[in-house]
Write an enzyme that holds these catalytic residues in place. Structure first.
Site, PDB file in Angstrom:
ATOM      1  N   LYS A 145      56.399  46.889  41.651  1.00  0.00           N
ATOM      2  CA  LYS A 145      56.124  48.274  41.256  1.00  0.00           C
ATOM      3  C   LYS A 145      56.623  49.282  42.283  1.00  0.00           C
ATOM      4  O   LYS A 145      56.765  50.464  41.973  1.00  0.00           O
ATOM      5  CB  LYS A 145      54.637  48.458  40.980  1.00  0.00           C
ATOM      6  CG  LYS A 145      54.150  47.653  39.794  1.00  0.00           C
ATOM      7  CD  LYS A 145      54.781  48.112  38.481  1.00  0.00           C
ATOM      8  CE  LYS A 145      54.306  47.253  37.316  1.00  0.00           C
ATOM      9  NZ  LYS A 145      54.848  47.689  36.027  1.00  0.00           N
TER      10      LYS A 145
HETATM   11  C1  LIG Z   1      50.959  41.722  38.634  1.00  0.00           C
HETATM   12  C2  LIG Z   1      51.927  42.171  37.595  1.00  0.00           C
HETATM   13  N1  LIG Z   1      52.744  41.287  37.038  1.00  0.00           N
HETATM   14  C3  LIG Z   1      53.615  41.626  36.084  1.00  0.00           C
HETATM   15  C4  LIG Z   1      53.695  42.923  35.621  1.00  0.00           C
HETATM   16  C5  LIG Z   1      54.656  43.216  34.515  1.00  0.00           C
HETATM   17  O1  LIG Z   1      55.715  44.052  34.885  1.00  0.00           O
HETATM   18  P1  LIG Z   1      56.233  45.127  33.883  1.00  0.00           P
HETATM   19  O2  LIG Z   1      55.150  46.178  33.763  1.00  0.00           O
HETATM   20  O3  LIG Z   1      57.474  45.665  34.488  1.00  0.00           O
HETATM   21  O4  LIG Z   1      56.453  44.488  32.551  1.00  0.00           O
HETATM   22  C6  LIG Z   1      52.858  43.896  36.184  1.00  0.00           C
HETATM   23  C7  LIG Z   1      52.864  45.281  35.732  1.00  0.00           C
HETATM   24  O5  LIG Z   1      52.383  45.775  34.777  1.00  0.00           O
HETATM   25  C8  LIG Z   1      51.950  43.520  37.202  1.00  0.00           C
HETATM   26  O6  LIG Z   1      51.125  44.414  37.768  1.00  0.00           O
END
Ligand SMILES: Cc1ncc(COP(=O)(O)O)c(C=O)c1O
Length: 346
Positions: A48
């Site tokens: 993030k």
């Molecule tokens: C720990 C974690 N893994 C995976 C994701 C998935 O990533 P994305 O939001 O880019 O699909 C997120 C975010 O929402 C996350 O916080």
């Protein structure tokens, strides 16, 4: 390696360019080579950081933000932490509207990073003026010059990964990547990375990881929003009860669903076998690899890249707590040994 000898201006210079690390044991019974993109190496310990930095810098370029302005988001998770970190370095106020379900640890962490946190009641509908969505929207409307990141519906979330994660994987594999396996929450990671990779080689197979209890997989297959798919589950950051605008369903070939229990055990197995202490969704992504491997998805010369989104330290009171595992009923007779790997000397 080069990076190790450098001196950096501030932590933001360390966002992105995360390592790709070969998995040597956990995938040994499957054909092909498997590599983890270890996002915990970002300074905020998750993928993030990429979207927080990118979205904020785009707003600066468009002249929407200047120092002293406010950045708003609705999350107590990784995105909140990353936005708080970027805000400190760049001199913005960070306001996070979070649910009262968020753990005190998470709220303390965000406060430590200088964020102003509004804790909103969890058990009200999304359109209630007290919900964290509505509180964030109200604050955004009231504060001139504020930016609402709105990661689930922000195209820049996809663009951030299109410009960083995608090219990094292409270069690190010297264009030999054959599969991308990634969890889908907002969908930004998988969509942006897949879009870039498929532009280089349309044959790369992109597999999303979804949770049981989420609508995403069914929506991908039928373009139907089926409320019956929705029920509570434990993995955070994976799957959703709405269709995120930040997911480009056309660049994803298929979705695989994983259970809370198997993902939790697989996260622990990554630590035991590969020495990588990563988060719950890394376990989920690895669990998807196992399921695909059992089905014979992978061939001799395949190069499979798996995204490990964050660090394990954020899950000490969950997946890495034996008590929590036990309370969920996740320690059955087969796995009890893992819980017993401790002796108290009196
Ligand atoms: C720990 C974690 N893994 C995976 C994701 C998935 O990533 P994305 O939001 O880019 O699909 C997120 C975010 O929402 C996350 O916080």
């Amino acid at each position: 390696m080069e990076q190790r000898n450098q001196v950096f201006e501030n932590v933001l210079d360390l966002v992105g360019n995360t390592p790709l690390v070969k998995l040597n044991r956990i995938t040994s019974k499957f054909k092909g080579d498997f590599y983890a993109k270890v996002e915990a190496f970002n300074p905020g310990h998750s993928s993030k950081d990429r979207i927080a930095l990118y979205i904020i810098e785009q707003a600066e370029k468009k002249g929407i933000l200047s120092p002293g302005d406010t950045i708003i988001e609705t999350t107590s998770g990784n995105t909140g932490f990353s936005i708080a970190m970027v805000s400190i370095i760049k001199g913005y106020d960070c306001v996070l509207a979070v649910s009262s379900k968020s753990s005190p640890d998470k709220i303390d962490m965000l406060k430590t990073m200088g964020a102003k946190v509004y804790v909103c009641p969890a058990h009200v509908s999304a359109d209630d003026p007290r919900s964290y969505y509505e509180v964030a929207k109200r604050l955004h409307n009231e504060m001139k010059g504020s930016v609402y990141i709105n990661q689930y519906f922000n195209q820049l979330n996809i663009d951030a990964h299109y410009h960083s994660t995608g090219p990094e994987i292409w270069n690190q594999t010297e264009g030999k990547v054959t599969h991308l396996v990634a969890c889908s929450g907002t969908g930004g990671t998988i969509s942006g990375t897949a879009k870039y990779l498929k532009e280089q080689n349309p044959n790369i197979k992109v597999i999303g990881v979804d949770a049981f209890g989420s609508v995403i997989k069914k929506y991908h297959e039928t373009r139907e929003f089926d409320e019956k798919e929705i029920y509570p589950y434990r993995i955070e950051g994976l799957g959703k009860n709405l269709i995120p605008g930040a997911t480009d369903f056309d660049v994803i070939d298929e979705f695989v669903k994983v259970t809370d229990e198997e993902s939790a055990h697989t996260a622990r197995e990554i630590a035991r076998t590969e020495g990588m202490f990563v988060g719950y969704t890394s376990g989920a992504a690895m669990q998807a690899i196992k399921q695909l491997g059992e089905e014979g998805e992978f061939k001799e010369n395949d190069k499979v890249v798996i995204i490990f989104p964050d660090h394990g330290a954020r899950y000490m009171s969950k997946v890495y707590s034996d008590k929590w595992m036990n309370d969920q009923g996740f320690f059955d007779s087969v796995n009890a040994a893992a819980a017993e790997n401790i002796q108290y000397i009196k």
